[in-house]
Every structure is written in structure tokens, then in C-alpha cells.
Motif scaffolding. Structure first.
Motif, PDB file in Angstrom:
ATOM      1  N   ILE A   1       0.841  -1.206   0.000  1.00  0.00           N
ATOM      2  CA  ILE A   1       0.000   0.000   0.000  1.00  0.00           C
ATOM      3  C   ILE A   1       0.875   1.254   0.000  1.00  0.00           C
ATOM      4  N   LEU A   2       1.924   1.257   0.807  1.00  0.00           N
ATOM      5  CA  LEU A   2       2.817   2.418   0.880  1.00  0.00           C
ATOM      6  C   LEU A   2       3.464   2.685  -0.477  1.00  0.00           C
ATOM      7  N   ARG A   3       3.899   1.628  -1.131  1.00  0.00           N
ATOM      8  CA  ARG A   3       4.516   1.776  -2.453  1.00  0.00           C
ATOM      9  C   ARG A   3       3.509   2.372  -3.445  1.00  0.00           C
ATOM     10  N   SER A   4       2.255   1.918  -3.406  1.00  0.00           N
ATOM     11  CA  SER A   4       1.245   2.444  -4.335  1.00  0.00           C
ATOM     12  C   SER A   4       0.907   3.901  -4.011  1.00  0.00           C
ATOM     13  N   LEU A   5       0.932   4.256  -2.728  1.00  0.00           N
ATOM     14  CA  LEU A   5       0.670   5.647  -2.347  1.00  0.00           C
ATOM     15  C   LEU A   5       1.777   6.582  -2.842  1.00  0.00           C
ATOM     16  N   VAL A   6       3.012   6.142  -2.788  1.00  0.00           N
ATOM     17  CA  VAL A   6       4.113   6.970  -3.305  1.00  0.00           C
ATOM     18  C   VAL A   6       3.930   7.177  -4.807  1.00  0.00           C
ATOM     19  N   LYS A   7       3.553   6.126  -5.514  1.00  0.00           N
ATOM     20  CA  LYS A   7       3.315   6.241  -6.958  1.00  0.00           C
ATOM     21  C   LYS A   7       2.157   7.203  -7.230  1.00  0.00           C
ATOM     22  N   GLU A   8       1.089   7.078  -6.433  1.00  0.00           N
ATOM     23  CA  GLU A   8      -0.067   7.977  -6.580  1.00  0.00           C
ATOM     24  C   GLU A   8       0.342   9.430  -6.327  1.00  0.00           C
ATOM     25  N   PHE A   9       1.122   9.658  -5.278  1.00  0.00           N
ATOM     26  CA  PHE A   9       1.572  11.012  -4.976  1.00  0.00           C
ATOM     27  C   PHE A   9       2.486  11.546  -6.082  1.00  0.00           C
ATOM     28  N   GLU A  10       3.377  10.702  -6.557  1.00  0.00           N
ATOM     29  CA  GLU A  10       4.296  11.115  -7.627  1.00  0.00           C
ATOM     30  C   GLU A  10       3.503  11.571  -8.863  1.00  0.00           C
ATOM     31  N   THR A  11       2.469  10.839  -9.220  1.00  0.00           N
ATOM     32  CA  THR A  11       1.634  11.198 -10.360  1.00  0.00           C
ATOM     33  C   THR A  11       0.934  12.537 -10.127  1.00  0.00           C
ATOM     34  N   LEU A  12       0.373  12.708  -8.929  1.00  0.00           N
ATOM     35  CA  LEU A  12      -0.288  13.973  -8.587  1.00  0.00           C
ATOM     36  C   LEU A  12       0.698  15.140  -8.574  1.00  0.00           C
ATOM     37  N   TYR A  13       1.832  14.910  -7.957  1.00  0.00           N
ATOM     38  CA  TYR A  13       2.809  15.979  -7.733  1.00  0.00           C
ATOM     39  C   TYR A  13       3.431  16.491  -9.025  1.00  0.00           C
ATOM     40  N   PHE A  14       3.748  15.561  -9.927  1.00  0.00           N
ATOM     41  CA  PHE A  14       4.422  15.958 -11.166  1.00  0.00           C
ATOM     42  C   PHE A  14       3.450  16.205 -12.324  1.00  0.00           C
ATOM     43  N   ALA A  15       2.142  16.186 -12.062  1.00  0.00           N
ATOM     44  CA  ALA A  15       1.143  16.437 -13.112  1.00  0.00           C
ATOM     45  C   ALA A  15       1.309  17.852 -13.639  1.00  0.00           C
TER      46      ALA A  15
END
Length: 147
Positions: free
Chosen positions: A132-146
Motif C-alpha cells: 500500500i505504501l509503495r502504491s501511495l508513493v506512486k499515486e503522490f508522484e503522479t499527482l505531484y508531477f502532473a
């Protein structure tokens, strides 16, 4: 005797100055940021937490557990979860996510969930928390660099 005390005081002062500066990224603000590196660091901490959990599980199953190694892996897991939380709070939440940022609420909510799952990683050896933590980092990365 007086020279020895003065020398010791000088050494302690120098050590205090250097350790205080090594704690966290500055809040001056210095303007020196490497966001992709911080994401990579978060992922590295997750990998280390995962390896620690697997080692703990393996040591616990042993007929004659090596308690010294078990404690070391537990401490390692705790330390990397703390470093993960430090990056999330001190770097992203306080310095990089601006109050008027696009998708502010989504970014902050994702960062908060990252903090909670890092805490769960400290509390257990449940590898699902790592997933879950790994998927949250990926989700944040997508949001952050959008764009």
C-alpha cells in the motif's frame, strides 16, 4: 586540567554545530530542491522496510532465533520508516506543497495516508502495508508531477 576542559568544550561545540546542520533539508528557504531524488529516497526507504520485515519474519521462525539480529532488523525498520515520515512532513508537506497548489487537498490527503502506512509499517511486519505504501508513493508522484 583547565586546557583539557577547554579542548573538550571546543570539540563538543564543533560537533554540536555539525550535527545540527545535518538533520533536515533547510527551511530558509534555500531554493535547492530535488523532488525526483526525494521520491527515489522514499522508494528506497520502502525497499529497506520491506527487507527488514522479511528478515524479521525469517528470524522469528527460526528454531533458535538470534535475538540480537532480530532487534537490529526491528530498529532498522523503525529508522527507515521515521526517515520516510521526515521526508513526507518536512520536505513535501511543509516546503513543497503550496497552500494554493492545484489538487492541494488530494496531495495532502495522499501524504497523510503515506504517513499512516509508514506508521503501520513500524507497528507490524505485515507486508501488505509495504504494498500500500509503495502504491501511495506512486499515486503522490503522479499527482505531484502532473502538468
Amino acid at each position: 586540567m583547565k586546557k583539557a576542559r577547554t579542548g573538550l568544550l571546543a570539540v563538543l561545540l564543533v560537533l554540536g554545530l555539525f550535527t545540527a546542520n545535518a538533520m533536515a533539508h533547510c527551511e530558509i528557504p534555500c531554493g535547492i530542491y530535488d523532488d525526483p531524488m526525494r521520491i527515489a529516497m522514499l522508494n528506497e526507504h520502502i525497499a529497506t522496510i520491506e527487507k527488514s520485515m522479511k528478515s524479521i519474519i525469517e528470524l522469528e521462525r527460526a528454531d533458535h532465533p538470534h535475538y540480537n539480529q532480530l532487534v537490529r532488523w526491528i530498529n532498522n525498520k523503525e529508522d527507515h520508516a521515521n526517515q520516510f515520515q521526515e521526508i513526507v512532513t518536512q520536505y513535501f508537506m511543509t516546503q513543497r506543497i503550496k497552500l494554493d497548489a492545484p489538487d492541494y487537498d488530494k496531495k495532502i490527503a495522499t501524504l497523510h495516508r503515506m504517513l499512516v502506512y509508514a506508521m503501520k509499517c513500524k507497528q507490524t511486519t505485515d507486508l501488505q502495508n509495504v504494498v500500500i505504501l509503495r502504491s501511495l508513493v506512486k499515486e503522490f508522484e503522479t499527482l505531484y508531477f502532473a502538468k
